[in-house]
Design a protein around this motif. Structure first.
Motif, PDB file in Angstrom:
ATOM      1  N   GLN A  64     -40.399 -18.004   6.197  1.00  0.00           N
ATOM      2  CA  GLN A  64     -41.214 -17.257   5.236  1.00  0.00           C
ATOM      3  C   GLN A  64     -40.351 -16.286   4.445  1.00  0.00           C
ATOM      4  N   ILE A  65     -39.433 -15.620   5.144  1.00  0.00           N
ATOM      5  CA  ILE A  65     -38.522 -14.691   4.471  1.00  0.00           C
ATOM      6  C   ILE A  65     -37.668 -15.455   3.467  1.00  0.00           C
ATOM      7  N   CYS A  66     -37.133 -16.586   3.879  1.00  0.00           N
ATOM      8  CA  CYS A  66     -36.285 -17.405   2.999  1.00  0.00           C
ATOM      9  C   CYS A  66     -37.080 -17.976   1.825  1.00  0.00           C
ATOM     10  N   GLY A  67     -38.351 -18.236   2.041  1.00  0.00           N
ATOM     11  CA  GLY A  67     -39.170 -18.864   1.012  1.00  0.00           C
ATOM     12  C   GLY A  67     -39.196 -18.104  -0.299  1.00  0.00           C
ATOM     13  N   GLY A  68     -39.171 -16.793  -0.244  1.00  0.00           N
ATOM     14  CA  GLY A  68     -39.210 -15.986  -1.458  1.00  0.00           C
ATOM     15  C   GLY A  68     -37.863 -15.422  -1.864  1.00  0.00           C
ATOM     16  N   CYS A  69     -36.797 -15.932  -1.296  1.00  0.00           N
ATOM     17  CA  CYS A  69     -35.464 -15.379  -1.544  1.00  0.00           C
ATOM     18  C   CYS A  69     -34.880 -15.895  -2.860  1.00  0.00           C
ATOM     19  N   PRO A  70     -34.349 -14.984  -3.679  1.00  0.00           N
ATOM     20  CA  PRO A  70     -33.775 -15.402  -4.960  1.00  0.00           C
ATOM     21  C   PRO A  70     -32.444 -16.146  -4.833  1.00  0.00           C
ATOM     22  N   VAL A  71     -31.784 -16.067  -3.691  1.00  0.00           N
ATOM     23  CA  VAL A  71     -30.485 -16.743  -3.530  1.00  0.00           C
ATOM     24  C   VAL A  71     -30.547 -17.840  -2.464  1.00  0.00           C
ATOM     25  N   ARG A  72     -31.734 -18.357  -2.228  1.00  0.00           N
ATOM     26  CA  ARG A  72     -31.931 -19.356  -1.172  1.00  0.00           C
ATOM     27  C   ARG A  72     -31.038 -20.587  -1.356  1.00  0.00           C
ATOM     28  N   ALA A  73     -30.955 -21.125  -2.545  1.00  0.00           N
ATOM     29  CA  ALA A  73     -30.154 -22.336  -2.796  1.00  0.00           C
ATOM     30  C   ALA A  73     -28.672 -22.070  -2.536  1.00  0.00           C
ATOM     31  N   ARG A  74     -28.172 -20.908  -2.961  1.00  0.00           N
ATOM     32  CA  ARG A  74     -26.763 -20.570  -2.718  1.00  0.00           C
ATOM     33  C   ARG A  74     -26.492 -20.402  -1.229  1.00  0.00           C
ATOM     34  N   CYS A  75     -27.430 -19.791  -0.517  1.00  0.00           N
ATOM     35  CA  CYS A  75     -27.298 -19.603   0.922  1.00  0.00           C
ATOM     36  C   CYS A  75     -27.229 -20.956   1.630  1.00  0.00           C
ATOM     37  N   LEU A  76     -28.101 -21.867   1.238  1.00  0.00           N
ATOM     38  CA  LEU A  76     -28.104 -23.200   1.834  1.00  0.00           C
ATOM     39  C   LEU A  76     -26.798 -23.928   1.529  1.00  0.00           C
ATOM     40  N   ARG A  77     -26.330 -23.829   0.296  1.00  0.00           N
ATOM     41  CA  ARG A  77     -25.066 -24.482  -0.079  1.00  0.00           C
ATOM     42  C   ARG A  77     -23.908 -23.956   0.769  1.00  0.00           C
ATOM     43  N   LEU A  78     -23.834 -22.633   0.929  1.00  0.00           N
ATOM     44  CA  LEU A  78     -22.765 -22.046   1.741  1.00  0.00           C
ATOM     45  C   LEU A  78     -22.873 -22.495   3.196  1.00  0.00           C
ATOM     46  N   ALA A  79     -24.088 -22.545   3.734  1.00  0.00           N
ATOM     47  CA  ALA A  79     -24.283 -22.970   5.122  1.00  0.00           C
ATOM     48  C   ALA A  79     -23.849 -24.423   5.299  1.00  0.00           C
ATOM     49  N   LEU A  80     -24.156 -25.274   4.331  1.00  0.00           N
ATOM     50  CA  LEU A  80     -23.738 -26.674   4.409  1.00  0.00           C
ATOM     51  C   LEU A  80     -22.219 -26.798   4.300  1.00  0.00           C
ATOM     52  N   GLU A  81     -21.616 -26.026   3.411  1.00  0.00           N
ATOM     53  CA  GLU A  81     -20.151 -26.053   3.252  1.00  0.00           C
ATOM     54  C   GLU A  81     -19.447 -25.596   4.525  1.00  0.00           C
ATOM     55  N   ARG A  82     -19.987 -24.558   5.156  1.00  0.00           N
ATOM     56  CA  ARG A  82     -19.363 -24.002   6.366  1.00  0.00           C
ATOM     57  C   ARG A  82     -19.729 -24.774   7.619  1.00  0.00           C
ATOM     58  N   GLY A  83     -20.742 -25.615   7.546  1.00  0.00           N
ATOM     59  CA  GLY A  83     -21.180 -26.362   8.726  1.00  0.00           C
ATOM     60  C   GLY A  83     -21.828 -25.469   9.769  1.00  0.00           C
ATOM     61  N   GLU A  84     -22.619 -24.506   9.310  1.00  0.00           N
ATOM     62  CA  GLU A  84     -23.299 -23.590  10.241  1.00  0.00           C
ATOM     63  C   GLU A  84     -24.096 -24.395  11.267  1.00  0.00           C
ATOM     64  N   ALA A  85     -23.818 -24.170  12.534  1.00  0.00           N
ATOM     65  CA  ALA A  85     -24.439 -24.948  13.607  1.00  0.00           C
ATOM     66  C   ALA A  85     -25.662 -24.273  14.214  1.00  0.00           C
ATOM     67  N   PHE A  86     -25.913 -23.034  13.861  1.00  0.00           N
ATOM     68  CA  PHE A  86     -27.024 -22.289  14.446  1.00  0.00           C
ATOM     69  C   PHE A  86     -27.721 -21.473  13.367  1.00  0.00           C
ATOM     70  N   GLY A  87     -28.954 -21.135  13.612  1.00  0.00           N
ATOM     71  CA  GLY A  87     -29.673 -20.210  12.750  1.00  0.00           C
ATOM     72  C   GLY A  87     -30.366 -20.848  11.563  1.00  0.00           C
ATOM     73  N   ILE A  88     -31.120 -19.999  10.870  1.00  0.00           N
ATOM     74  CA  ILE A  88     -31.834 -20.393   9.664  1.00  0.00           C
ATOM     75  C   ILE A  88     -31.007 -19.910   8.479  1.00  0.00           C
ATOM     76  N   PHE A  89     -30.634 -20.821   7.609  1.00  0.00           N
ATOM     77  CA  PHE A  89     -29.903 -20.497   6.385  1.00  0.00           C
ATOM     78  C   PHE A  89     -30.542 -21.277   5.251  1.00  0.00           C
ATOM     79  N   GLY A  90     -30.842 -20.606   4.156  1.00  0.00           N
ATOM     80  CA  GLY A  90     -31.444 -21.291   3.024  1.00  0.00           C
ATOM     81  C   GLY A  90     -32.803 -21.872   3.333  1.00  0.00           C
ATOM     82  N   GLY A  91     -33.469 -21.341   4.336  1.00  0.00           N
ATOM     83  CA  GLY A  91     -34.797 -21.803   4.699  1.00  0.00           C
ATOM     84  C   GLY A  91     -34.818 -23.026   5.592  1.00  0.00           C
ATOM     85  N   LEU A  92     -33.659 -23.480   6.051  1.00  0.00           N
ATOM     86  CA  LEU A  92     -33.602 -24.665   6.911  1.00  0.00           C
ATOM     87  C   LEU A  92     -32.977 -24.339   8.262  1.00  0.00           C
ATOM     88  N   THR A  93     -33.474 -25.005   9.299  1.00  0.00           N
ATOM     89  CA  THR A  93     -32.886 -24.858  10.638  1.00  0.00           C
ATOM     90  C   THR A  93     -31.596 -25.664  10.696  1.00  0.00           C
TER      91      THR A  93
END
Length: 108
Positions: A64-93
């Motif tokens: 819900q917090i991520c849903g209204g975030c103005p930088v959600r797409a950038r956050c998701l892109r960074l998480a995918l680039e870094r291979g984040e293995a835990f947590g919610i980033f860009g609204g995705l588990t």
């Protein structure tokens, strides 16, 4: 003036007696650039623990917090680039991000 990298017990300097005193310029510069890129993120006003809790209730709150975030797409892109293995980033588990990577989807 050198940049100081502060890390938790699982950080890059785990096991170092006083990690907050050890400058790690390359890592710190990258993290500072990411922080600048994610300036204004909705999660900065929330308890960070909710993004790593893993319980269904916490996951829903984090999304819900991520849903209204103005930088959600950038956050998701960074998480995918870094291979984040835990947590919610860009609204995705982490599982949802793994499925995206398997499909070859980028967050560009």
């Amino acid at each position: 003036m050198s940049t100081i990298y502060r890390c938790g017990s699982r950080g890059a300097l785990a096991g170092v007696r006083r990690p907050h005193l050890h400058p790690v310029p390359a890592v710190a510069d990258r993290l500072n650039a990411e922080r600048h890129e994610l300036a204004g993120a909705a999660c900065t006003k929330a308890d960070p623990e909710v993004f790593f809790d893993g319980t269904p209730g916490a996951i829903e709150v984090a999304k819900q917090i991520c849903g209204g975030c103005p930088v959600r797409a950038r956050c998701l892109r960074l998480a995918l680039e870094r291979g984040e293995a835990f947590g919610i980033f860009g609204g995705l588990t982490a599982d949802e991000r793994r499925r995206l990577r398997r499909k070859g989807v980028s967050a560009a």
